[in-house]
Design a protein around this motif. Structure first.
Motif, PDB file in Angstrom:
ATOM      1  N   THR A  19       0.833  -1.209   0.000  1.00 15.30           N
ATOM      2  CA  THR A  19       0.000   0.000   0.000  1.00 15.30           C
ATOM      3  C   THR A  19       0.866   1.257   0.000  1.00 15.30           C
ATOM      4  O   THR A  19       0.601   2.208  -0.749  1.00 15.30           O
ATOM      5  CB  THR A  19      -0.933   0.001   1.219  1.00 15.30           C
ATOM      6  OG1 THR A  19      -1.794  -1.141   1.157  1.00 15.30           O
ATOM      7  CG2 THR A  19      -1.786   1.264   1.240  1.00 15.30           C
ATOM      8  N   LEU A  20       1.885   1.273   0.845  1.00 18.38           N
ATOM      9  CA  LEU A  20       2.795   2.426   0.874  1.00 18.38           C
ATOM     10  C   LEU A  20       3.465   2.633  -0.482  1.00 18.38           C
ATOM     11  O   LEU A  20       3.614   3.764  -0.958  1.00 18.38           O
ATOM     12  CB  LEU A  20       3.860   2.230   1.949  1.00 18.38           C
ATOM     13  CG  LEU A  20       3.431   2.404   3.403  1.00 18.38           C
ATOM     14  CD1 LEU A  20       4.571   2.004   4.329  1.00 18.38           C
ATOM     15  CD2 LEU A  20       3.013   3.840   3.669  1.00 18.38           C
ATOM     16  N   ALA A  21       3.875   1.536  -1.097  1.00 21.35           N
ATOM     17  CA  ALA A  21       4.546   1.631  -2.391  1.00 21.35           C
ATOM     18  C   ALA A  21       3.613   2.211  -3.447  1.00 21.35           C
ATOM     19  O   ALA A  21       4.026   3.051  -4.258  1.00 21.35           O
ATOM     20  CB  ALA A  21       5.049   0.261  -2.823  1.00 21.35           C
ATOM     21  N   ALA A  22       2.367   1.776  -3.426  1.00 22.06           N
ATOM     22  CA  ALA A  22       1.414   2.248  -4.432  1.00 22.06           C
ATOM     23  C   ALA A  22       0.995   3.696  -4.197  1.00 22.06           C
ATOM     24  O   ALA A  22       0.865   4.475  -5.148  1.00 22.06           O
ATOM     25  CB  ALA A  22       0.180   1.346  -4.442  1.00 22.06           C
ATOM     26  N   SER A  68       7.631  -6.991  -1.614  1.00 19.45           N
ATOM     27  CA  SER A  68       6.432  -6.162  -1.455  1.00 19.45           C
ATOM     28  C   SER A  68       6.553  -4.847  -2.218  1.00 19.45           C
ATOM     29  O   SER A  68       5.606  -4.407  -2.870  1.00 19.45           O
ATOM     30  CB  SER A  68       6.181  -5.889   0.028  1.00 19.45           C
ATOM     31  OG  SER A  68       6.007  -7.100   0.739  1.00 19.45           O
ATOM     32  N   LEU A  69       7.719  -4.203  -2.132  1.00 20.17           N
ATOM     33  CA  LEU A  69       7.916  -2.962  -2.866  1.00 20.17           C
ATOM     34  C   LEU A  69       7.932  -3.203  -4.366  1.00 20.17           C
ATOM     35  O   LEU A  69       7.360  -2.426  -5.140  1.00 20.17           O
ATOM     36  CB  LEU A  69       9.214  -2.292  -2.428  1.00 20.17           C
ATOM     37  CG  LEU A  69       9.273  -1.758  -0.991  1.00 20.17           C
ATOM     38  CD1 LEU A  69      10.648  -1.173  -0.713  1.00 20.17           C
ATOM     39  CD2 LEU A  69       8.193  -0.718  -0.743  1.00 20.17           C
ATOM     40  N   ALA A  70       8.566  -4.299  -4.800  1.00 16.86           N
ATOM     41  CA  ALA A  70       8.654  -4.589  -6.233  1.00 16.86           C
ATOM     42  C   ALA A  70       7.286  -4.815  -6.837  1.00 16.86           C
ATOM     43  O   ALA A  70       7.056  -4.483  -8.014  1.00 16.86           O
ATOM     44  CB  ALA A  70       9.535  -5.814  -6.467  1.00 16.86           C
ATOM     45  N   TYR A  71       6.381  -5.367  -6.066  1.00 24.28           N
ATOM     46  CA  TYR A  71       5.040  -5.657  -6.576  1.00 24.28           C
ATOM     47  C   TYR A  71       4.335  -4.384  -7.039  1.00 24.28           C
ATOM     48  O   TYR A  71       3.636  -4.388  -8.049  1.00 24.28           O
ATOM     49  CB  TYR A  71       4.210  -6.340  -5.491  1.00 24.28           C
ATOM     50  CG  TYR A  71       2.807  -6.686  -5.924  1.00 24.28           C
ATOM     51  CD1 TYR A  71       2.558  -7.870  -6.607  1.00 24.28           C
ATOM     52  CD2 TYR A  71       1.728  -5.841  -5.661  1.00 24.28           C
ATOM     53  CE1 TYR A  71       1.269  -8.198  -7.021  1.00 24.28           C
ATOM     54  CE2 TYR A  71       0.448  -6.156  -6.069  1.00 24.28           C
ATOM     55  CZ  TYR A  71       0.227  -7.335  -6.747  1.00 24.28           C
ATOM     56  OH  TYR A  71      -1.049  -7.643  -7.163  1.00 24.28           O
TER      57      TYR A  71
END
Length: 401
Positions: A19-22, A68-71
């Motif tokens: 969520t943070l990444a997006a 998770s970040l790569a996703y």
């Protein structure tokens, strides 16, 4: 906890990271310029506390972060990973002065780190590197300009009368992520000619050292990659990471930690491609039904899911082995990186095929992943190198029985 399952808290953390990444990192990534360090993105990683976790978490947590970040944002994943790769040698092998000078800036996202190992003639064969660290025998040479005659050198590690041992770095590094825009580099140089891996020393080299210049390279990957030129760059014993002539241990220790997490990066991309394919084939009308109704399509999707999950499990197993200080870490790390990066290439390529031409359009998720997925099969040890490591470890184990 085993290597084959995650605790609810870990799963919740992974969801939070996606969520943070997006929501917070992807908008900053979109504003960045391809081929250049996105300092605003790195600073946000610091403010979120993710860079600090690079040095306080184990290998499994590092893998969970990277997947998770790569996703949701490959640029954020890569920015985080490069900070870790460049600064881990300082954290693990540096002096207290080196750590206190650089690690707070790295974790805050205000200093950019880089890992400078590869050379034009020494990529996969890291022990063959040729960047020279020539020992000075005359303290008066310390102020010599870069265009002056070469200093008097000795192959021994000599100390000047008024200070610690000094060297001059001369040569080139190439295909260095974050170069030439990093603020400091972990540089591996040959201090003992003809000694192979035993004659390499790791140095912490600030980017403003006289004689150090660089240039960006136009590469397929969107993150910055460049070359560095060393024209008698001065370093001293205070810049050594670990021990002189033992720098190969620094390099391999760092790579053994980060290789499984390269696999985690690949798994994150594979999962993103798989999820996009599930949505596309479930909604796309074709031949009187949905694409998913075609057995040829559904079986391909099943194969994508199978390989992705197998790669994830191997990555988790390798990371858990590292955290447990297992003696089998080199083999497991190599296996995890090899399987995961090759799997991601297959999954992303299959996803492009099932999406058709739309996936090749600039701005499409799969077009982006298609450019990102190729490099991990090469950097931090190409797939062929990983197979060599695996075979070497297997035969060594067999001979020890």
């Amino acid at each position: 906890m085993t290597a084959f399952s995650l605790e609810p808290a870990q799963l919740a953390w992974c969801a939070e990271l996606r969520t943070l990444a997006a929501e917070r990192l992807h908008p900053l990534a979109d504003k960045g310029e391809p081929g250049h360090v996105n300092r605003a993105l790195v600073a946000e990683l610091g403010s979120l506390g993710l860079l600090g976790r690079l040095f306080t978490s184990g290998a499994l947590d590092l893998c969970l972060m990277r997947e998770s970040l790569a996703y949701a944002c490959t640029e954020a994943e890569t920015a985080l990973a490069l900070q870790g790769l460049g600064a881990h040698p300082v954290h693990a092998y540096g002096t207290e002065a080196q750590r206190s000078r650089w690690l707070p800036l790295v974790t805050a996202g205000t200093a950019i780190a880089a890992f400078a190992l590869s050379e034009p003639g020494a990529g996969s064969d890291a022990a063959a590197l040729e960047l020279k660290a020539e020992a000075e025998t005359d303290a008066s040479q310390a102020g010599r300009s870069s265009d002056a005659p070469a200093p008097t050198v000795d192959t021994s590690l000599t100390a000047a009368p008024d200070g610690p041992a000094r060297w001059r770095l001369t040569g080139e590094k190439c295909w260095i992520s974050n170069a030439p825009e990093a603020d400091f580099y972990t540089v591996f140089a040959r201090t003992t000619p003809g000694a192979g891996a035993r004659g390499v020393t790791a140095f912490l080299v600030p980017a403003d050292r006289p004689g150090l210049t660089g240039r960006g390279l136009d590469m397929l990957s969107p993150h910055p990659i460049g070359a560095l030129d060393f024209d008698a760059v001065p370093v001293t014993a205070d810049d050594v990471l670990g021990e002189a002539d033992r720098g190969f241990r620094v390099a391999m220790g760092t790579l053994n930690l980060f290789r499984p997490s390269v696999g985690a990066f690949a798994v994150g991309m594979a999962q993103a491609a798989l999820d996009a394919t599930l949505a596309h084939t479930a909604g796309r009308d074709a031949f009187g039904g949905k694409l998913r109704d075609l057995q040829a399509v559904s079986h391909q999707v099943a194969e994508m899911a199978l390989r992705t999950e197998a790669a994830r499990l191997m990555v988790h197993a390798a990371a858990s082995a590292y955290d447990a200080a297992d003696l089998d870490v080199p083999r497991r790390s190599a296996m995890a990186k090899l399987l995961a990066t090759e799997t991601a290439q297959y999954v992303v390529d299959t996803a492009v095929q099932l999406h058709g031409a739309r996936a090749l359009q600039r701005g499409h998720l799969l077009e982006h992943l298609y450019r990102e997925v190729r490099a991990p099969r090469i950097y931090e040890g190409a797939s062929e190198v990983q197979r060599g490591i695996i075979a070497k470890e297997l035969y060594a184990r067999q001979e020890a029985r």
